[in-house]
Structure formats: C-alpha cells, structure tokens
Design an enzyme around this catalytic site. Sequence first.
Site, PDB file in Angstrom:
ATOM      1  N   HIS A 144      38.373  41.557  36.377  1.00 34.77           N
ATOM      2  CA  HIS A 144      37.432  42.680  36.373  1.00 34.77           C
ATOM      3  C   HIS A 144      37.413  43.354  35.005  1.00 34.77           C
ATOM      4  CE1 HIS A 144      37.193  42.405  40.743  1.00 34.77           C
ATOM      5  NE2 HIS A 144      36.221  43.312  40.714  1.00 34.77           N
TER       6      HIS A 144
ATOM      7  N   HIS B  21      46.772  45.416  40.030  1.00 37.34           N
ATOM      8  CA  HIS B  21      47.105  44.986  38.671  1.00 37.34           C
ATOM      9  C   HIS B  21      48.125  45.913  38.038  1.00 37.34           C
ATOM     10  CE1 HIS B  21      44.351  41.677  38.013  1.00 37.34           C
ATOM     11  NE2 HIS B  21      43.382  42.380  38.585  1.00 37.34           N
TER      12      HIS B  21
END
Length: 174
Positions: A111, A150
């Site tokens: 992303h 993440h």
Amino acid sequence: MKTIQPIARLDLAFSLLCLQHRFNLPVARISRAVSHTGDGHLYAVIGLVAWLFEPTIGQTFLLLGLLAFLIELPIYWLLKNSFKRRRPAQISDLLTSFITPSDQYSLPSGHTAAAFVMAVLLEHCYPELGLIAFIWAGLIGFSRILLGVHFLTDIVLGAILGMTCALIAIQWIG
C-alpha cells in the site's frame, strides 16, 4: 542477524506505542478509511480522469503510472516473498490486527509503495498537488501501522520502493 535486532526492537516498540492505547478502536476506523484509499482503485480513477480531462499531461501521467507499477509490482512481490517477514500480530500477542491483510508477509508495504508511486508521479505531472500527494501517501503508510498489519520499517522500505520505481519510470519516459 545481530544488526537487525535493534531495528526489530524499534519496530516492535513503535507498533506497541501505536496500538496499545485506549483510542485504538476509533483510530483503527479512521485508519481503515485512509488505508482503503490506497487499495488501488483510486489510482486507476485518477489516471483515467487525468487522461480524459487533460489529454497531454494526463496521457503522460497515465503512461508513467502504468510503467511505474509494471516495475514496482514484480519487485514488491519478489521482496515480500524473499524476506518473508511475519506481520506484527504474528510476532507479538500484544499487537492486534484490525484488518485481514491481503497476503501473508509484511515487508515491504505494498500500500505504501503504491501510494508513493502516485505521490511522485502527481508531483512530477501536477506540481501543485505534490505536497498533498506526499501527505496522503504518508497517511496511507501510517494507517497500515495503526491497523496492525505493518511495522515502521515495512512502511519506510515501501516508500523507498515506490519512489524509486516512479523515478525510474520518469527517467525512461520523461
């Protein structure tokens, strides 16, 4: 392996700071919305709108985007499957994931890479949008940490990957 341990400790400490507070559910809701803007659909819309409403610069922007993503995606896939870094919630029971990630591994953040591809290309083709694009890309990256999928280094490496691929595309196409 010892050189990586301080980075891993920093990543874990930063994730704990971001995820262990009483506002984590409301923050996760906002982060989910921000993260969703980086799922990829919006990038295609931006490219097509630019091309339709401003054919000259828009066509260049669209071509740059296609080339940059053509470069970025295989490198992203190769890195992700080479590092095989587990996601935060898999590493520590103290960390919660607020979404189900699209794949198993966390390094680098796809992303974030995609968001920074778009930020560099928007800044290149539409300089007046550059600051907003980079803030948006940064927010997408940070939202991935706040969602628990993440670590900070995943975001940093994703940003470097995205910016590098966009700059390579700009060098090739101009």
